[in-house]
Design a protein around this motif. Structure first.
Motif, PDB file in Angstrom:
ATOM      1  N   ASP A 172       0.823  -1.219   0.000  1.00 53.07           N
ATOM      2  CA  ASP A 172       0.000   0.000   0.000  1.00 53.07           C
ATOM      3  C   ASP A 172       0.853   1.265   0.000  1.00 53.07           C
ATOM      4  N   GLU A 173       2.087   1.162   0.483  1.00 52.44           N
ATOM      5  CA  GLU A 173       2.977   2.319   0.553  1.00 52.44           C
ATOM      6  C   GLU A 173       3.728   2.572  -0.747  1.00 52.44           C
ATOM      7  N   ASP A 208      11.119  -0.451  -0.393  1.00 58.27           N
ATOM      8  CA  ASP A 208      10.250   0.724  -0.276  1.00 58.27           C
ATOM      9  C   ASP A 208       9.924   1.257  -1.680  1.00 58.27           C
TER      10      ASP A 208
END
Length: 67
Positions: free
Chosen positions: A23-24, A39
């Motif tokens: 979701d990030e 990330d």
């Protein structure tokens, strides 16, 4: 003629690699026996070893090896 480095196991190129988005904006990758989390900038956040279940072939050689 067998490929070099195969031994009695399937070659690394035969291993299944899976990837899912977070979701990030990052990704989680399962490659071989490792779980890798990146990330959104694709910086490695965490790496862990994953115990894989026993082979459904009962420890026999890879079917792609011709046996």
């Amino acid at each position: 003629m067998p490929m070099m480095g195969m031994g009695k196991m399937c070659p690394p190129m035969m291993e299944k690699t899976q990837m899912v988005a977070t979701d990030e904006g990052g990704v989680i990758v399962l490659a071989g026996g490792k779980l890798l989390k990146y990330d959104a900038d694709l910086n490695l956040v965490k790496e862990v070893d994953v115990k894989m279940p026993a082979s459904p072939m009962g420890g026999k050689q890879c079917p792609m090896m011709g046996r």
